[in-house]
Design an enzyme around this catalytic site. Structure first.
Site, PDB file in Angstrom:
ATOM      1  N   LYS A 133       0.834  -1.200   0.000  1.00 52.03           N
ATOM      2  CA  LYS A 133       0.000   0.000   0.000  1.00 52.03           C
ATOM      3  C   LYS A 133       0.872   1.254   0.000  1.00 52.03           C
ATOM      4  O   LYS A 133       1.981   1.264   0.541  1.00 52.03           O
ATOM      5  CB  LYS A 133      -0.903  -0.043   1.234  1.00 52.03           C
ATOM      6  CG  LYS A 133      -1.967   1.032   1.337  1.00 52.03           C
ATOM      7  CD  LYS A 133      -2.823   0.769   2.580  1.00 52.03           C
ATOM      8  CE  LYS A 133      -3.898   1.809   2.786  1.00 52.03           C
ATOM      9  NZ  LYS A 133      -4.718   1.510   3.999  1.00 52.03           N
ATOM     10  N   SER A 208      -9.457   1.630   3.340  1.00 56.41           N
ATOM     11  CA  SER A 208      -8.642   2.490   2.492  1.00 56.41           C
ATOM     12  C   SER A 208      -7.645   1.734   1.620  1.00 56.41           C
ATOM     13  O   SER A 208      -7.017   2.304   0.729  1.00 56.41           O
ATOM     14  CB  SER A 208      -7.874   3.482   3.362  1.00 56.41           C
ATOM     15  OG  SER A 208      -6.997   2.807   4.266  1.00 56.41           O
ATOM     16  N   SER A 232      -9.872  -1.111   7.040  1.00 55.71           N
ATOM     17  CA  SER A 232      -9.167  -0.788   5.797  1.00 55.71           C
ATOM     18  C   SER A 232      -8.485  -1.981   5.133  1.00 55.71           C
ATOM     19  O   SER A 232      -8.085  -1.886   3.982  1.00 55.71           O
ATOM     20  CB  SER A 232      -8.139   0.320   6.040  1.00 55.71           C
ATOM     21  OG  SER A 232      -8.800   1.552   6.244  1.00 55.71           O
TER      22      SER A 232
END
Length: 545
Positions: A133, A208, A232
């Site tokens: 990420k 996210s 997330s």
């Protein structure tokens, strides 16, 4: 919200995709580590003699076996995954899941291929391509957390979990898009725009860590890393037909991950199989002197999480269905999938019972209350992170807002401004929220003890992903039971709605019960076989299929 028909068609499951058949026990030996795996899915390859190895839906042990027997090299794996990214991320369905391609991935792969020949593999991740990420520090790639305010910035060192992955021999081939500053579930930001869900291109992929979710669902790498502050990891896992785990608070280091809220942040993997998740946990969890919270993990980590991969893991288990979530922002189509999943667990020998967590209204008095601490902590945590990295182009959240280099989207700008308005953490309300976490944890553990439960279960999200121009309904996301208590939770594919959208089922356990959760999730996964690749990103024609 979440109940509308998709605008670009109905079924995204892909009726032409065949379900994989199991093969007998496979023993993969990597650098002295014996990993026993039962019913490992086949790759669909016709034979090593007639067809090239195909990465599509290949699990880590399958990739490692192919590397060991010379059917493929790590360099060739990197090339295959990068070809898929080139075909589907900015072209074709334009998933927009990738923010940066690693400049040295091919070179690293060649070095690891040579090392394999001279020394043998380091372990199960040797030469395996992964994605991390965009909020993980990487010393060779931009770390921007999805924001134009940090565009082009390369941190001085890798995050702790990235170091662990590289030490295990994994190849970071790309960074994934994310919701700007990890502050939402829709995965939209000023640096890259909107990421699409590969199962429904008119819907978002969750967040996210939505870029990681979409990328791994689309077979852009073997496995990916995300971060979870309140869902997330688990929300993108649910929306992308993946497995995702949030460990016990303190299991994985937060060092080098751009923070959202330090008391709830934790990094972890998203993968297509429970087996892959277990392998990545083995490589990444544990004590980091730079993160004092991880000291609690000492003595609580098994020799290997792969030892919990038991086909009969549901037999005799007692699982409690949290009725407090029933009817809350519930999509009937999602609820039907969850009920079917519970029946599948019963069929595999689990006793599934309804349970209610007492004093729920006192624990969670308002819809936005579970997320209060995130809004309070973000400014101070981001400012501290930037202060420790003087090369970063921004010095504070205030500077980010002053620059105008952030998304004006309703899921980004108002939240950033709200956090900037917090003057201090030294307030009665904030301290009461922190103290309430102990009460929440005790209530959960008491419910489990009173009902003799191995785990609690509920839908990760009670609605489908919202359409791209909408926000995910706050009450539909059931992330906070784990996030606010610090207890571990794993999301596993539970099936599909009638129009082909994935639904995730979550299992929550006691502190440090990751082995139990993996055992339950693996037994369910292997029995139900709900993992299916999205039709929008099929195998490439050049693969020989």
């Amino acid at each position: 919200m979440g109940r509308s028909q998709d605008r670009n068609g109905g079924n995204y499951m892909g009726s032409r995709i065949r379900r994989r058949r199991p093969i007998p026990l496979l023993l993969v030996v990597c650098g002295g580590l014996a990993l026993a795996l039962q019913e490992l899915p086949k790759s669909g390859v016709v034979s090593a003699q007639t067809r090239a190895f195909e990465v599509m839906e290949a699990a880590i042990p399958e990739l490692q076996a192919a590397l060991t027997n010379g059917r493929v090299t790590s360099r060739e794996l990197v090339d295959q995954y990068l070809a898929r990214i080139a075909a589907y991320d900015k072209q074709g369905p334009t998933l927009n899941a990738i923010s940066t391609i690693a400049p040295n991935a091919r070179t690293e792969a060649e070095v690891l291929d040579a090392e394999r020949k001279t020394k043998g593999p380091r372990g199960p991740l040797h030469g395996i391509p992964v994605i991390v990420k965009d909020n993980y520090d990487t010393a060779d790639m931009q770390t921007a957390a999805g924001s134009r305010s940090l565009a082009g910035w390369i941190p001085p060192a890798d995050a702790f979990l990235v170091k662990r992955l590289r030490a295990a021999g994994a190849i970071v081939i790309a960074k994934s898009n994310m919701h700007e500053f990890a502050y939402g579930w829709e995965t939209i930001g000023s640096l890259f725009g909107q990421t699409r869900n590969p199962y429904a291109l008119t819907r978002h992929p969750g967040g996210s860590s939505g870029g990681t979710g979409a990328a791994i669902a689309a077979n852009f790498a073997a496995v990916g890393m995300g971060s979870d502050t309140c869902g997330s990891i688990r929300v993108p896992a649910s929306f992308n037909n993946l497995v995702g785990i949030r460990g016990t608070q303190g299991l994985s280091s937060r060092a080098g991950i751009l923070p959202l809220a330090h008391t709830q942040d934790i990094g972890g993997p998203l993968g297509r199989t429970v087996t892959d998740i277990a392998i990545v946990l083995d490589a990444t969890v544990g004590y980091d002197p730079a993160d004092p919270q991880t000291a609690e993990s000492l003595g609580n980590i098994p020799k290997s999480y792969t030892e919990s991969l038991n086909l009969n893991g549901l037999r005799g288990a007692r699982i409690g269905v949290v009725t407090n979530f029933s009817g809350k922002a519930e999509d009937p189509a999602v609820a039907a999938v969850v009920r079917a999943a519970l029946n599948e667990m019963r069929a595999r020998g689990a006793e599934v019972v309804d349970v209610t967590i007492a004093n729920w209204q006192a624990l969670f008095p308002a819809p936005g209350d579970p997320y209060f601490v995130i809004a309070q902590e973000f400014k101070f945590d981001l400012n501290a992170y930037l202060a420790e990295r003087p090369s970063a182009p921004m010095r504070s959240l205030e500077a980010v807002l002053a620059s105008g280099k952030f998304s004006a989207h309703d899921s980004v700008a108002p939240r950033l401004r709200n956090s900037q308005s917090v003057a201090t953490l030294d307030t009665k309300e904030y301290h009461e929220q922190l103290a309430r976490r102990t009460t929440i944890k005790q209530a959960i553990l008491k419910t489990m003890a009173d009902n003799r439960l191995d785990a609690l279960t509920y839908p990760t999200v009670s609605q489908k992903a919202a359409l791209l121009n909408e926000l995910q309904q706050l009450e539909s996301v059931n992330c906070y039971l784990s996030a606010n208590s610090g207890l571990p939770a794993i999301t596993v594919p539970g099936g599909f709605t009638a129009d082909g959208f994935p639904v995730g089922v979550e299992l929550l356990g006691r502190p440090w019960s990751e082995p139990t959760l993996i055992r339950l999730a693996y037994a369910y996964e292997q029995a139900a076989r709900h993992r299916r690749p999205p039709a929008s990103t099929p195998a490439l024609a050049s693969s020989g299929r």
